[in-house]
Design a protein around this motif. Structure first.
Motif, PDB file in Angstrom:
ATOM      1  N   MET A   1       0.844  -1.179   0.000  1.00  0.00           N
ATOM      2  CA  MET A   1       0.000   0.000   0.000  1.00  0.00           C
ATOM      3  C   MET A   1       0.886   1.238   0.000  1.00  0.00           C
ATOM      4  O   MET A   1       1.925   1.263   0.628  1.00  0.00           O
ATOM      5  CB  MET A   1      -0.877  -0.018   1.246  1.00  0.00           C
ATOM      6  CG  MET A   1      -1.636   1.260   1.433  1.00  0.00           C
ATOM      7  SD  MET A   1      -2.800   1.148   2.757  1.00  0.00           S
ATOM      8  CE  MET A   1      -3.851   2.458   2.277  1.00  0.00           C
ATOM      9  N   CYS A   2       0.431   2.244  -0.691  1.00  0.00           N
ATOM     10  CA  CYS A   2       1.145   3.512  -0.663  1.00  0.00           C
ATOM     11  C   CYS A   2       1.049   4.104   0.726  1.00  0.00           C
ATOM     12  O   CYS A   2       0.082   3.882   1.438  1.00  0.00           O
ATOM     13  CB  CYS A   2       0.552   4.475  -1.673  1.00  0.00           C
ATOM     14  SG  CYS A   2       0.848   3.923  -3.356  1.00  0.00           S
ATOM     15  N   ASN A  89       5.446   0.159   3.070  1.00  0.00           N
ATOM     16  CA  ASN A  89       5.284   0.028   1.626  1.00  0.00           C
ATOM     17  C   ASN A  89       6.041  -1.204   1.136  1.00  0.00           C
ATOM     18  O   ASN A  89       7.227  -1.338   1.383  1.00  0.00           O
ATOM     19  CB  ASN A  89       5.814   1.282   0.936  1.00  0.00           C
ATOM     20  CG  ASN A  89       5.111   1.577  -0.355  1.00  0.00           C
ATOM     21  OD1 ASN A  89       4.196   0.869  -0.754  1.00  0.00           O
ATOM     22  ND2 ASN A  89       5.539   2.619  -1.029  1.00  0.00           N
ATOM     23  N   ALA A  90       5.327  -2.080   0.465  1.00  0.00           N
ATOM     24  CA  ALA A  90       5.951  -3.283  -0.078  1.00  0.00           C
ATOM     25  C   ALA A  90       6.019  -3.172  -1.598  1.00  0.00           C
ATOM     26  O   ALA A  90       5.130  -2.594  -2.218  1.00  0.00           O
ATOM     27  CB  ALA A  90       5.140  -4.508   0.308  1.00  0.00           C
ATOM     28  N   ARG A  91       7.042  -3.710  -2.167  1.00  0.00           N
ATOM     29  CA  ARG A  91       7.154  -3.751  -3.625  1.00  0.00           C
ATOM     30  C   ARG A  91       6.519  -5.045  -4.116  1.00  0.00           C
ATOM     31  O   ARG A  91       6.788  -6.115  -3.585  1.00  0.00           O
ATOM     32  CB  ARG A  91       8.615  -3.714  -4.054  1.00  0.00           C
ATOM     33  CG  ARG A  91       9.294  -2.408  -3.744  1.00  0.00           C
ATOM     34  CD  ARG A  91      10.703  -2.419  -4.344  1.00  0.00           C
ATOM     35  NE  ARG A  91      11.388  -1.188  -4.041  1.00  0.00           N
ATOM     36  CZ  ARG A  91      11.317  -0.098  -4.781  1.00  0.00           C
ATOM     37  NH1 ARG A  91      10.580  -0.086  -5.868  1.00  0.00           N
ATOM     38  NH2 ARG A  91      11.973   0.992  -4.441  1.00  0.00           N
ATOM     39  N   GLU A  97       8.896 -12.504  -1.072  1.00  0.00           N
ATOM     40  CA  GLU A  97      10.250 -12.928  -0.730  1.00  0.00           C
ATOM     41  C   GLU A  97      10.746 -12.324   0.578  1.00  0.00           C
ATOM     42  O   GLU A  97      11.483 -12.968   1.319  1.00  0.00           O
ATOM     43  CB  GLU A  97      11.206 -12.525  -1.859  1.00  0.00           C
ATOM     44  CG  GLU A  97      10.875 -13.172  -3.184  1.00  0.00           C
ATOM     45  CD  GLU A  97      11.608 -12.524  -4.346  1.00  0.00           C
ATOM     46  OE1 GLU A  97      12.538 -11.724  -4.122  1.00  0.00           O
ATOM     47  OE2 GLU A  97      11.231 -12.806  -5.502  1.00  0.00           O
ATOM     48  N   LYS A  98      10.370 -11.088   0.855  1.00  0.00           N
ATOM     49  CA  LYS A  98      10.865 -10.387   2.048  1.00  0.00           C
ATOM     50  C   LYS A  98      10.254 -10.985   3.315  1.00  0.00           C
ATOM     51  O   LYS A  98       9.033 -11.134   3.412  1.00  0.00           O
ATOM     52  CB  LYS A  98      10.524  -8.902   1.981  1.00  0.00           C
ATOM     53  CG  LYS A  98      11.105  -8.186   0.786  1.00  0.00           C
ATOM     54  CD  LYS A  98      12.536  -7.873   1.006  1.00  0.00           C
ATOM     55  CE  LYS A  98      13.071  -7.089  -0.181  1.00  0.00           C
ATOM     56  NZ  LYS A  98      14.419  -6.677   0.002  1.00  0.00           N
ATOM     57  N   PRO A  99      11.076 -11.310   4.322  1.00  0.00           N
ATOM     58  CA  PRO A  99      10.548 -11.897   5.556  1.00  0.00           C
ATOM     59  C   PRO A  99       9.494 -11.025   6.245  1.00  0.00           C
ATOM     60  O   PRO A  99       8.559 -11.547   6.835  1.00  0.00           O
ATOM     61  CB  PRO A  99      11.783 -12.043   6.444  1.00  0.00           C
ATOM     62  CG  PRO A  99      12.938 -12.051   5.515  1.00  0.00           C
ATOM     63  CD  PRO A  99      12.534 -11.208   4.329  1.00  0.00           C
ATOM     64  N   SER A 104       2.331 -12.347   5.805  1.00  0.00           N
ATOM     65  CA  SER A 104       1.121 -11.523   5.740  1.00  0.00           C
ATOM     66  C   SER A 104       0.572 -11.450   4.318  1.00  0.00           C
ATOM     67  O   SER A 104      -0.645 -11.481   4.116  1.00  0.00           O
ATOM     68  CB  SER A 104       1.406 -10.115   6.256  1.00  0.00           C
ATOM     69  OG  SER A 104       1.694 -10.163   7.633  1.00  0.00           O
ATOM     70  N   ALA A 105       1.446 -11.351   3.336  1.00  0.00           N
ATOM     71  CA  ALA A 105       0.998 -11.274   1.940  1.00  0.00           C
ATOM     72  C   ALA A 105       0.298 -12.558   1.512  1.00  0.00           C
ATOM     73  O   ALA A 105      -0.644 -12.524   0.725  1.00  0.00           O
ATOM     74  CB  ALA A 105       2.177 -10.985   1.020  1.00  0.00           C
TER      75      ALA A 105
END
Length: 141
Positions: A1-2, A89-91, A97-99, A104-105
């Motif tokens: 999310m932005c 903010n997630a890409r 991939e990010k811990p 959550s994703a």
């Protein structure tokens, strides 16, 4: 999310009204209307405002929550404060991939109704916020 958004009480009420959920409508009005910072114009996620979320656990019943992701492995408040702003903010390319985001994703998604968000563009050493919203001014889920 932005992490820069605009949110109004109307945007927060949109889903509850769509499903005719009178209990949710009353709760949103009761809990959000008294907050002096609504509508939230160009609010930063770094301020961790309270918004209603709709999660997969209760898709028709909103929950008032503070904006931010707390990874499951956070042990104490000092670690929480250090990581909280880093997880706003997630890409899309690396979210699985990010811990900090991976679990959550995959398993704990939610929807936040907002009027729009700000995408920042950089030009000649300055930052310009561009507001992104729907043409018909309906909230973005």
């Amino acid at each position: 999310m932005c992490y820069d958004i605009k949110a109004s009480l109307e945007a927060q009420l949109k889903r509850a009204r769509h499903y005719g959920n009178e209990k949710a409508i009353e709760e949103i009005i009761e809990k959000l209307a008294p907050l002096s910072d609504l509508p939230l114009y160009h609010v930063s996620g770094f301020n961790h405002p309270k918004l209603f979320i709709y999660s997969d656990r209760s898709p028709y019943e909103p929950t008032l929550a503070t904006w931010g992701l707390v990874p499951f492995w956070v042990k104490d408040k000092s670690q929480l404060k250090k990581l909280w702003n880093n997880t706003l903010n997630a890409r899309g390319e690396t979210i699985f991939e990010k811990p900090s985001f991976r679990n959550s994703a995959k398993n704990k998604r939610c929807i936040i109704y907002v009027d729009g968000f700000y995408e920042h563009h950089h030009y000649a050493g300055k930052t310009y916020p561009f507001y992104v919203s729907r043409k018909d001014n309906e909230p973005l889920p």
